[in-house]
Design an enzyme around this catalytic site. Structure first.
Site, PDB file in Angstrom:
ATOM      1  N   SER A 148     -18.518   3.376 -25.162  1.00 31.51           N
ATOM      2  CA  SER A 148     -17.453   2.393 -25.454  1.00 31.51           C
ATOM      3  C   SER A 148     -16.097   3.052 -25.271  1.00 31.51           C
ATOM      4  CB  SER A 148     -17.569   1.908 -26.894  1.00 31.51           C
ATOM      5  OG  SER A 148     -16.431   1.145 -27.244  1.00 31.51           O
ATOM      6  N   TYR A 162     -19.007   3.527 -35.870  1.00 33.16           N
ATOM      7  CA  TYR A 162     -19.213   3.029 -34.495  1.00 33.16           C
ATOM      8  C   TYR A 162     -18.478   3.908 -33.479  1.00 33.16           C
ATOM      9  CZ  TYR A 162     -19.160  -0.065 -30.437  1.00 33.16           C
ATOM     10  OH  TYR A 162     -19.302  -0.585 -29.169  1.00 33.16           O
TER      11      TYR A 162
HETATM   12  N1  LIG Z   1     -19.110  -6.321 -26.228  1.00 30.50           N
HETATM   13  C1  LIG Z   1     -18.209  -5.404 -26.126  1.00 30.50           C
HETATM   14  O1  LIG Z   1     -17.019  -5.699 -26.028  1.00 30.50           O
HETATM   15  C2  LIG Z   1     -18.589  -3.931 -26.091  1.00 30.50           C
HETATM   16  C3  LIG Z   1     -17.564  -2.986 -25.887  1.00 30.50           C
HETATM   17  C4  LIG Z   1     -17.905  -1.642 -25.814  1.00 30.50           C
HETATM   18  C5  LIG Z   1     -19.237  -1.250 -25.916  1.00 30.50           C
HETATM   19  N2  LIG Z   1     -20.200  -2.186 -26.124  1.00 30.50           N
HETATM   20  C6  LIG Z   1     -21.577  -1.708 -26.235  1.00 30.50           C
HETATM   21  O2  LIG Z   1     -22.424  -2.474 -25.393  1.00 30.50           O
HETATM   22  C7  LIG Z   1     -23.712  -2.614 -25.987  1.00 30.50           C
HETATM   23  C8  LIG Z   1     -24.038  -4.102 -26.115  1.00 30.50           C
HETATM   24  O3  LIG Z   1     -23.089  -4.693 -26.994  1.00 30.50           O
HETATM   25  P1  LIG Z   1     -22.892  -6.271 -27.128  1.00 30.50           P
HETATM   26  O4  LIG Z   1     -21.505  -6.455 -27.595  1.00 30.50           O
HETATM   27  O5  LIG Z   1     -23.362  -6.924 -25.908  1.00 30.50           O
HETATM   28  O6  LIG Z   1     -23.875  -6.547 -28.368  1.00 30.50           O
HETATM   29  P2  LIG Z   1     -24.599  -7.856 -28.927  1.00 30.50           P
HETATM   30  O7  LIG Z   1     -24.187  -9.098 -28.214  1.00 30.50           O
HETATM   31  O8  LIG Z   1     -24.416  -7.801 -30.408  1.00 30.50           O
HETATM   32  O9  LIG Z   1     -26.131  -7.566 -28.564  1.00 30.50           O
HETATM   33  C9  LIG Z   1     -26.814  -6.489 -29.150  1.00 30.50           C
HETATM   34  C10 LIG Z   1     -28.245  -6.478 -28.640  1.00 30.50           C
HETATM   35  O10 LIG Z   1     -28.909  -5.360 -29.244  1.00 30.50           O
HETATM   36  C11 LIG Z   1     -30.096  -5.817 -29.897  1.00 30.50           C
HETATM   37  N3  LIG Z   1     -30.382  -4.975 -31.071  1.00 30.50           N
HETATM   38  C12 LIG Z   1     -29.638  -4.866 -32.208  1.00 30.50           C
HETATM   39  N4  LIG Z   1     -30.236  -4.026 -33.077  1.00 30.50           N
HETATM   40  C13 LIG Z   1     -31.378  -3.589 -32.456  1.00 30.50           C
HETATM   41  C14 LIG Z   1     -32.432  -2.722 -32.835  1.00 30.50           C
HETATM   42  N5  LIG Z   1     -32.451  -2.117 -34.029  1.00 30.50           N
HETATM   43  N6  LIG Z   1     -33.444  -2.507 -31.958  1.00 30.50           N
HETATM   44  C15 LIG Z   1     -33.456  -3.126 -30.739  1.00 30.50           C
HETATM   45  N7  LIG Z   1     -32.483  -3.957 -30.321  1.00 30.50           N
HETATM   46  C16 LIG Z   1     -31.466  -4.192 -31.187  1.00 30.50           C
HETATM   47  C17 LIG Z   1     -29.797  -7.282 -30.265  1.00 30.50           C
HETATM   48  O11 LIG Z   1     -30.964  -8.075 -30.458  1.00 30.50           O
HETATM   49  P3  LIG Z   1     -31.720  -8.177 -31.910  1.00 30.50           P
HETATM   50  O12 LIG Z   1     -30.666  -8.422 -32.928  1.00 30.50           O
HETATM   51  O13 LIG Z   1     -32.707  -9.293 -31.749  1.00 30.50           O
HETATM   52  O14 LIG Z   1     -32.421  -6.870 -32.095  1.00 30.50           O
HETATM   53  C18 LIG Z   1     -29.040  -7.721 -29.023  1.00 30.50           C
HETATM   54  O15 LIG Z   1     -29.933  -8.018 -27.989  1.00 30.50           O
HETATM   55  C19 LIG Z   1     -23.636  -1.893 -27.336  1.00 30.50           C
HETATM   56  O16 LIG Z   1     -24.142  -0.578 -27.197  1.00 30.50           O
HETATM   57  C20 LIG Z   1     -22.152  -1.874 -27.634  1.00 30.50           C
HETATM   58  O17 LIG Z   1     -21.803  -0.832 -28.494  1.00 30.50           O
HETATM   59  C21 LIG Z   1     -19.914  -3.505 -26.229  1.00 30.50           C
END
Ligand SMILES: NC(=O)c1ccc[n+]([C@@H]2O[C@H](COP(=O)([O-])OP(=O)(O)OC[C@H]3O[C@@H](n4cnc5c(N)ncnc54)[C@H](OP(=O)(O)O)[C@@H]3O)[C@@H](O)[C@H]2O)c1
Length: 256
Positions: A148, A162
């Site tokens: 991130s 985080y």
């Molecule tokens: N969105 C952003 O702006 C952003 C920015 C920087 C980095 N990121 C990174 O990108 C990645 C995805 O983020 P996102 O924002 O797309 O997240 P999100 O929409 O909250 O999705 C998270 C995913 O992870 C799964 N998950 C959560 N806990 C889990 C566990 N214990 N075991 C297996 N799966 C699990 C969730 O499904 P379940 O709840 O069903 O398990 C869901 O499919 C993350 O690593 C995040 O830190 C995101």
């Protein structure tokens, strides 16, 4: 140029693909001809997403809780039972926690570090034999970790566990890159703001300010993460390892 960016026929596992960035990446890979396995905790969500993506190509679900070592081992075993090769592992599943310093307790650190750091490490460790067996010096297997922008510069939000976890992912990426070379490359994407479940509350509250402060004046979108993933997974990306690539509209160039 011919086939330089092709990923057609590869086999991939994308964790956390039922929502947000993981879903964007899984859908983009399916569209590009990759057989994609998806994994997250909720079996129903996994089945629903796999069914929807199967209308566009090949997608299968293996539900798993990746915040535990046993969950990571189980997923790696299930995958190895189904496939003799794994060309691409996308360690995307992640969790965040926002709370002021005095309230940032053990629960926050446990929830975030167990999934964002230990989960990435254990799943890669358990899948290393399959990845190594599937790679060649000319065409290594690929691991892509989701870091991130919050791990690149000090964020304004109070998300201590985080931001720390994402800086750790970047360093773990470089260390695993050295260990797993030459048959597997390990790189990280460091996204800025993308619409997702994790970002929903922040974007509801202040998407205008976030966009206004971003050098490229917009949120990230599907093409941005799919494009960098396809680049890293294709022949075009075969000479990169240990890199952390900001996909953040230039936010990492600003002070925190
Ligand atoms: N969105 C952003 O702006 C952003 C920015 C920087 C980095 N990121 C990174 O990108 C990645 C995805 O983020 P996102 O924002 O797309 O997240 P999100 O929409 O909250 O999705 C998270 C995913 O992870 C799964 N998950 C959560 N806990 C889990 C566990 N214990 N075991 C297996 N799966 C699990 C969730 O499904 P379940 O709840 O069903 O398990 C869901 O499919 C993350 O690593 C995040 O830190 C995101």
């Amino acid at each position: 140029m011919k086939d330089l960016f092709s990923v057609d026929g590869k086999v991939a596992l994308v964790t956390g693909a039922t929502s947000g960035i993981g879903h964007m990446i899984a859908a983009g890979l399916v569209d590009a001809g990759v057989k994609v396995y998806i994994a997250s905790r909720k079996a129903e969500d996994c089945a629903e997403v796999a069914a929807a993506l199967s209308m566009r190509g090949e997608c299968l679900a293996i539900p798993a809780d990746l915040s535990t070592e046993a969950g990571c081992a189980g997923l790696a075993r299930a995958l190895a039972d189904n496939e003799e090769t794994l060309h691409l592992l996308v360690n995307n599943a992640g969790a965040t926690w926002g709370a002021p310093l005095e309230a940032h307790d053990e629960k926050a650190w446990e929830r975030v570090l167990s999934l964002n750091v230990k989960g990435v490490f254990h799943l890669t460790r358990f899948l290393a034999p399959l990845l190594t067996a599937s790679g060649t010096a000319d065409d290594p297997s690929r691991v892509i970790n989701l870091g991130s922008v919050d791990g690149l510069r000090v964020p304004q939000a109070e998300n201590y566990a985080y931001a720390t976890s994402k800086a750790a992912v970047h360093h773990l990426t470089r260390q695993l890159a050295r260990t797993l070379a030459p048959l597997v490359t390990v790189n990280a994407l460091a996204p800025g703001p993308f619409e997702s479940r994790m970002m929903a509350a922040s974007l509801r509250a202040m998407s205008d300010q976030i966009i206004a402060k971003s050098p490229l004046r917009r949120l990230g979108r599907d093409d941005d993460v799919v494009g960098t993933t396809v680049f890293l997974a294709s022949r075009a990306g075969s000479y990169l390892t240990g890199a952390v690539i900001p996909v953040d509209g230039g936010i990492s160039t600003l002070l925190g």
